[in-house]
Design an enzyme around this catalytic site. Structure first.
Site, short mmCIF file in Angstrom:
data_model
loop_
_atom_site.label_atom_id
_atom_site.label_comp_id
_atom_site.label_asym_id
_atom_site.label_seq_id
_atom_site.Cartn_x
_atom_site.Cartn_y
_atom_site.Cartn_z
N CYS A 2 4.18 -16.29 -63.35
CA CYS A 2 4.47 -15.15 -64.21
C CYS A 2 5.88 -15.25 -64.76
O CYS A 2 6.72 -15.95 -64.21
CB CYS A 2 4.31 -13.86 -63.43
SG CYS A 2 2.78 -13.86 -62.49
N ARG A 28 4.33 -18.30 -69.56
CA ARG A 28 4.14 -18.38 -68.11
C ARG A 28 2.94 -17.57 -67.65
O ARG A 28 2.49 -17.72 -66.51
CB ARG A 28 5.40 -17.89 -67.40
CG ARG A 28 6.59 -18.76 -67.64
CD ARG A 28 7.77 -18.25 -66.87
NE ARG A 28 7.64 -18.58 -65.47
CZ ARG A 28 8.32 -19.53 -64.85
NH1 ARG A 28 9.18 -20.25 -65.51
NH2 ARG A 28 8.15 -19.76 -63.57
N TRP A 72 0.20 -13.59 -64.82
CA TRP A 72 -0.97 -14.48 -64.75
C TRP A 72 -1.63 -14.11 -63.42
O TRP A 72 -1.06 -14.34 -62.34
CB TRP A 72 -0.54 -15.95 -64.77
CG TRP A 72 -1.70 -16.89 -64.79
CD1 TRP A 72 -2.40 -17.30 -65.89
CD2 TRP A 72 -2.31 -17.53 -63.67
NE1 TRP A 72 -3.40 -18.16 -65.52
CE2 TRP A 72 -3.37 -18.32 -64.16
CE3 TRP A 72 -2.07 -17.53 -62.29
CZ2 TRP A 72 -4.19 -19.09 -63.34
CZ3 TRP A 72 -2.88 -18.30 -61.48
CH2 TRP A 72 -3.92 -19.07 -62.00
N ASN A 98 6.81 -13.05 -58.34
CA ASN A 98 6.21 -14.33 -58.73
C ASN A 98 5.84 -15.04 -57.45
O ASN A 98 6.67 -15.14 -56.55
CB ASN A 98 7.24 -15.21 -59.45
CG ASN A 98 7.05 -15.20 -60.92
OD1 ASN A 98 6.21 -14.47 -61.42
ND2 ASN A 98 7.82 -16.00 -61.62
N GLY A 99 4.62 -15.54 -57.36
CA GLY A 99 4.23 -16.27 -56.16
C GLY A 99 3.06 -15.59 -55.47
O GLY A 99 2.35 -14.78 -56.08
N GLU A 466 -8.05 -37.53 -70.25
CA GLU A 466 -7.19 -36.61 -70.99
C GLU A 466 -7.96 -35.97 -72.16
O GLU A 466 -7.83 -34.78 -72.42
CB GLU A 466 -5.94 -37.36 -71.47
CG GLU A 466 -5.06 -36.62 -72.47
CD GLU A 466 -4.56 -35.26 -72.00
OE1 GLU A 466 -4.74 -34.91 -70.82
OE2 GLU A 466 -4.01 -34.52 -72.84
N LYS A 470 -8.60 -31.97 -72.83
CA LYS A 470 -8.27 -31.26 -74.08
C LYS A 470 -9.48 -30.48 -74.57
O LYS A 470 -9.38 -29.32 -74.94
CB LYS A 470 -7.82 -32.23 -75.18
CG LYS A 470 -6.45 -32.79 -75.10
CD LYS A 470 -5.31 -31.81 -75.20
CE LYS A 470 -4.96 -31.21 -73.88
NZ LYS A 470 -4.10 -31.91 -73.00
N GLU A 473 -10.32 -27.43 -72.16
CA GLU A 473 -9.42 -26.28 -72.06
C GLU A 473 -9.34 -25.46 -73.34
O GLU A 473 -9.12 -24.26 -73.27
CB GLU A 473 -8.03 -26.64 -71.50
CG GLU A 473 -7.15 -27.50 -72.33
CD GLU A 473 -5.84 -27.85 -71.62
OE1 GLU A 473 -5.38 -27.12 -70.75
OE2 GLU A 473 -5.27 -28.91 -71.97
N HIS A 489 -23.68 -45.42 -61.94
CA HIS A 489 -23.68 -45.05 -60.52
C HIS A 489 -23.99 -43.57 -60.33
O HIS A 489 -23.72 -43.03 -59.26
CB HIS A 489 -22.33 -45.41 -59.89
CG HIS A 489 -22.03 -46.88 -59.95
ND1 HIS A 489 -22.72 -47.80 -59.19
CD2 HIS A 489 -21.16 -47.58 -60.71
CE1 HIS A 489 -22.26 -49.02 -59.47
NE2 HIS A 489 -21.32 -48.91 -60.39
N LYS A 583 0.99 -21.79 -69.39
CA LYS A 583 1.69 -23.03 -69.75
C LYS A 583 2.44 -23.62 -68.56
O LYS A 583 2.52 -24.82 -68.41
CB LYS A 583 2.67 -22.72 -70.90
CG LYS A 583 3.40 -23.93 -71.44
CD LYS A 583 2.47 -24.83 -72.22
CE LYS A 583 3.14 -26.09 -72.70
NZ LYS A 583 2.16 -27.17 -72.94
#
Ligand code: AGP
Length: 588
Positions: A2, A28, A72, A98-99, A466, A470, A473, A489, A583
């Site tokens: 946050c 954040r 968040w 925060n935490g 990657e 992208k 998300e 497999h 972020k």
């Protein structure tokens, strides 16, 4: 995760400053926000709202002391009642956190028995009630210390106390910065929030308590009660104000900035890279660690180092690294890769590795961040601020730095530089309408599919991972990156008529084998989208990415763009701020 911003001083527009600070720190966390101030009657007044901060109007006004938070969610859903600040029963103590408080359940039960009234589902709310309890019998400073000592887990707390008109700040893990202005102090979870006001900063250490009055700051150790001398430092950092310019979203703007980012690295980092290369050569065990996109850059790095520098480096997703740390020695070298420099999954194992005497060479984008300050040596990515949650230019910047390092170890940074410049040129070409038009039309065709598979071999396996991240998300399509040789497999069982399969086929040692894998997918009905310098009859769609000798940097560009176009096609509200994400990830 946050964002925190606080102000105490002589200016009378604290709510406006806090609101602005929260907007800067919104990356954040962006599910809800809240501010508490002491109003002109010296009473606590609070405003809380769900949703993104830029869409809401500030109702508070006036006041010289206040604290704010952008959230968040961890404990408790996205409701106004769960937004910070949280208050005690008497509404005299406001708390931002925060935490995660690991033992909040047991503390809550204890407080409920004592008659405290809870209004949220958060872990944070135990803090104002514990404080309320302790302050009955001891001064507020001691109450803060006692409260903090009862919390398990990593936390940063910012407390506004109405009676003494003070702000208390204490932390363990999560970062907190205090800025000193003219007769005023600023508090933030990230230096970036404070830099518009002052460059005189104090990065609070764990287990230190800061007590901020209107024009005073006292620092004490939380466990020993010892007074600590102020340790402000003047930083030369500038906060660049970033706007979208003519772009609809930051993600698109940042994708477009990549040629410039690669050129900057190629032209300005040669000396620094050559200086750092021997540290890697002489280390006894080198470990790349990173999270999400950065972990794929780490994986790419292992291939680059093997191929170009002929040395073995290990990699681990940062959140797993602490389970692999037993063999670290003072001769080990850890290379964390991070855009924000704040990712807790990296900060934690680094702190432990440091205790073992291991050395840290950080590759980060954010000056002054926690990882930047933890490191013995740093290579800055110089990608400029990255605002979109989906990382694009920071990824290619990491690959560029790793490539350069590998060439420097091979005593051939000249070739590294040349190839980076060629790659920048190819990216420039890929951003032109010729390619983007094709990608938009592919996005249109596959947007309603629920699953997309991406395959690559060798270095291109990192690109497959990657590219899949992208797509998932920003478009919320399930996308899976696989090593080409692995599909038979198991995963091939998922391929059905029309399943979109993206095949990354550079003109390297993997070319023939990956095309065979593409054929296996096509035979099961897969709709094959080839990313390659050369077309093939196997491809239903072809995106040409010319060979520049570092396919890793260029082949990811169409996948970033495809993710973005899929996001638009599926009507995702804001590709820059995908649901459930933040972020900067500062909780475990
Ligand atoms: C990238 O698109 C993601 N949003 C995420 O995986 C990110 O790369 C990860 O959280 C690591 O962040 P960092 O580079 O700031 O450490």
């Amino acid at each position: 995760m946050c964002g925190i911003f606080g102000y105490i001083g002589t200016k009378t527009n604290a709510p406006e400053m806090i609101f602005k600070g929260l907007q800067t720190l919104e990356y954040r966390g962006y599910d809800s926000w809240g501010i508490a101030i002491l109003n002109s009657n010296q009473k606590l007044q609070r405003q809380r709202q769900t949703g993104k901060i830029d869409k809401k109007q500030l109702k508070l006004s006036g006041g010289t002391i206040g604290i704010g938070h952008t959230r968040w969610a961890t404990h408790g859903g996205v409701f106004e009642k769960n937004a910070h600040p949280h208050l005690d029963c008497n509404e005299e103590i406001a708390v931002l956190h925060n935490g995660i408080i690991e033992n909040y359940q047991e503390l809550k039960e204890e407080l409920l028995k004592k008659g405290h009234h809870f209004t949220s589902d958060t872990d944070t709310e135990v803090v104002p009630h514990l404080l309320e309890e302790y302050v009955k019998h001891s001064p507020i400073k001691n109450a803060v210390k006692k409260t903090f000592q009862r919390l398990r887990g990593l936390s940063a707390l910012v407390i506004l106390y109405q009676r003494t008109k003070e702000i208390f700040v204490v932390k363990n893990g999560s970062p907190i910065v205090i800025g000193k202005g003219q007769d005023e102090y600023f508090i933030a979870s990230d230096a970036v929030g404070i830099l518009p006001y002052t460059n005189t900063l104090l990065f609070l250490n764990d287990h230190e308590l800061a007590i901020l009055g209107e024009n005073s700051l006292v620092l004490e150790h939380i466990d020993t009660d010892k007074h600590i001398k102020e340790y402000f430092e003047t930083v030369s950092w500038q906060q660049s104000h970033v706007t979208k310019g003519n772009y609809k979203h930051f993600m698109l703007k940042e994708i477009a900035e990549q040629p410039q980012v690669i050129r900057t690295i190629a032209k300005t980092q040669k000396e620094l890279i050559e200086k750092q290369a021997p540290r890697i050569e002489h280390a006894f065990g080198t470990f790349f660690i990173g999270s999400g996109t950065a972990s794929y850059a780490c994986l790419a790095g292992t291939y680059l180092f093997s191929k170009i520098a002929h040395i073995h480096v290990n990699m681990a997703p940062a959140s797993e690294f602490m389970y692999l740390e037993d063999f670290l020695t003072p001769d080990s070298l850890i290379i964390p890769l991070s855009q924000s420099g704040e990712t807790i999954d990296i900060v934690e194992p680094l702190t432990r590795a440091k205790k073992k005497g291991s050395k840290i060479l950080a590759i980060v984008n954010t000056l002054g961040s926690t990882i930047y300050r933890l490191a013995d040596q740093t290579i800055l990515l110089q990608a400029g601020p990255e605002k979109a949650v989906a990382s694009t230019k920071a990824y290619t910047a990491k690959i560029a730095v790793l490539t350069y390092l590998a060439y420097a170890i091979a005593k051939d940074s000249q070739t590294g530089q040349k190839k980076l410049l060629e790659s920048a040129q190819e990216i420039q070409r890929l951003l032109k309408p010729n390619t983007t038009k094709t990608l938009r039309s592919i996005a249109k065709k596959i947007a309603r599919h629920e699953h997309v598979y991406l395959i690559g071999r060798g270095m291109s396996y990192a690109t497959a991972l990657e590219g899949a991240l992208k797509i998932k998300e920003v478009s919320y399509i399930h996308a899976e990156g696989l090593a080409g040789g692995e599909i038979k497999h198991g995963p091939i069982a998922l391929i059905d008529k029309g399943t979109p399969c993206i095949v990354i086929a550079p003109q390297d040692e993997t070319h023939a084998a990956i095309l065979s894998n593409a054929m296996e997918l096509k035979s099961r009905g897969g709709y094959i989208i080839g990313i390659s310098p050369k077309n093939s009859p196997i491809f239903d769609e072809w995106i040409q990415v010319k060979d520049t000798g570092i396919p890793l940097i260029t082949q990811v560009i169409p996948l970033q763009l495809l993710g973005y176009f899929l996001s638009l096609q599926r009507g995702v509200a804001d590709p820059d701020k995908p649901r459930n994400l933040a972020k900067s990830v500062t909780v475990k």
